[in-house]
Design a protein around this motif. Structure first.
Motif, PDB file in Angstrom:
ATOM      1  N   GLN A  12     -21.218  -9.104 -53.036  1.00 52.08           N
ATOM      2  CA  GLN A  12     -20.754  -8.198 -53.963  1.00 52.08           C
ATOM      3  C   GLN A  12     -19.406  -7.545 -54.073  1.00 52.08           C
ATOM      4  O   GLN A  12     -19.037  -7.599 -52.314  1.00 52.08           O
ATOM      5  CB  GLN A  12     -21.732  -6.907 -52.863  1.00 52.08           C
ATOM      6  CG  GLN A  12     -23.438  -8.077 -52.581  1.00 52.08           C
ATOM      7  CD  GLN A  12     -24.194  -6.623 -52.461  1.00 52.08           C
ATOM      8  OE1 GLN A  12     -24.232  -5.776 -52.452  1.00 52.08           O
ATOM      9  NE2 GLN A  12     -25.166  -7.311 -51.548  1.00 52.08           N
ATOM     10  N   VAL A  13     -19.359  -6.684 -55.032  1.00 53.59           N
ATOM     11  CA  VAL A  13     -17.932  -6.230 -54.727  1.00 53.59           C
ATOM     12  C   VAL A  13     -17.958  -4.665 -55.226  1.00 53.59           C
ATOM     13  O   VAL A  13     -19.258  -4.615 -55.896  1.00 53.59           O
ATOM     14  CB  VAL A  13     -17.246  -7.048 -56.202  1.00 53.59           C
ATOM     15  CG1 VAL A  13     -15.994  -5.923 -56.791  1.00 53.59           C
ATOM     16  CG2 VAL A  13     -17.017  -8.347 -56.191  1.00 53.59           C
ATOM     17  N   SER A  15     -15.541  -1.028 -55.874  1.00 54.80           N
ATOM     18  CA  SER A  15     -14.165  -0.964 -56.218  1.00 54.80           C
ATOM     19  C   SER A  15     -14.610   0.585 -56.789  1.00 54.80           C
ATOM     20  O   SER A  15     -15.863   1.118 -57.019  1.00 54.80           O
ATOM     21  CB  SER A  15     -14.515  -1.598 -56.926  1.00 54.80           C
ATOM     22  OG  SER A  15     -13.318  -1.457 -58.260  1.00 54.80           O
ATOM     23  N   VAL A  22     -14.722  -3.249 -63.685  1.00 57.75           N
ATOM     24  CA  VAL A  22     -15.505  -4.123 -62.210  1.00 57.75           C
ATOM     25  C   VAL A  22     -16.712  -5.221 -62.896  1.00 57.75           C
ATOM     26  O   VAL A  22     -16.932  -5.824 -62.740  1.00 57.75           O
ATOM     27  CB  VAL A  22     -16.438  -3.022 -61.327  1.00 57.75           C
ATOM     28  CG1 VAL A  22     -17.797  -3.805 -60.432  1.00 57.75           C
ATOM     29  CG2 VAL A  22     -15.326  -2.058 -60.723  1.00 57.75           C
ATOM     30  N   ALA A  26     -17.089  -8.600 -62.381  1.00 64.94           N
ATOM     31  CA  ALA A  26     -18.269  -9.190 -61.444  1.00 64.94           C
ATOM     32  C   ALA A  26     -19.080  -9.962 -62.453  1.00 64.94           C
ATOM     33  O   ALA A  26     -19.175 -11.422 -62.458  1.00 64.94           O
ATOM     34  CB  ALA A  26     -19.731  -8.177 -61.392  1.00 64.94           C
ATOM     35  N   ALA A  33     -22.066  -5.979 -58.568  1.00 66.16           N
ATOM     36  CA  ALA A  33     -20.658  -5.352 -58.103  1.00 66.16           C
ATOM     37  C   ALA A  33     -20.949  -3.427 -58.173  1.00 66.16           C
ATOM     38  O   ALA A  33     -22.008  -3.513 -59.505  1.00 66.16           O
ATOM     39  CB  ALA A  33     -19.658  -5.875 -59.260  1.00 66.16           C
TER      40      ALA A  33
END
Length: 149
Positions: A12-13, A15, A22, A26, A33
């Motif tokens: 997972q992102v 940010s 994002v 992603a 994300a």
């Protein structure tokens, strides 16, 4: 990301960047994300994952990642990370290349196997030495021959 997923990681992102940017990254990476996250949002996300029984590895490089790095089970600072991020991380990857992460986990697994093997052989050796010493067959001078009185 594929290499991490093959190893069983749910990537997972999180940010602080704009959600649109994002989401674009992603989508290209094929990961979940969330954008526009503050440091405390990241900590809450990690805490929620841990509360569901997950173990969390967090890789970050910025000042706003420091609280999340501290909250994770494993924290990884990337090469050009800020001093604050590096100070909170348990591991520092010299490079900024995320492809180093699967190599890091592979190296950790290999090290774990070596340590476990060493512990096993240490226990076997010490167990045998203790048994021989208890039977009077081992002294500080080395192995003693069997002698009848």
């Amino acid at each position: 990301m594929d290499a991490l997923r093959r190893r069983g990681f749910d990537v997972q992102v999180l940010s602080g960047d704009r959600s649109a940017a994002v989401a674009q990254v992603a989508g290209a990476l094929g990961v979940v994300a969330s954008g526009e996250m503050r440091p405390d949002d990241k900590v809450a996300w990690i805490t929620a994952l841990r509360d569901r029984g997950g173990r969390v590895a967090m890789a970050g490089d910025g000042v706003n990642d420091a609280p999340a790095l501290r909250a994770a089970d494993l924290s990884i600072a990337m090469g050009s990370g800020t001093a604050v991020a590096r100070s909170q991380a348990q591991v520092e990857v010299v490079s900024d290349d995320l492809r180093a992460l699967p190599l890091l986990f592979d190296a950790a697994s290999a090290l774990r196997r070596v340590v476990r093997g060493n512990l096993f052989w240490t226990l076997v050796y010490n167990g045998l030495a203790l048994a021989f010493a208890a039977a009077g067959r081992l002294s500080s001078g080395g192995w003693l021959p069997s002698v009848s009185p």
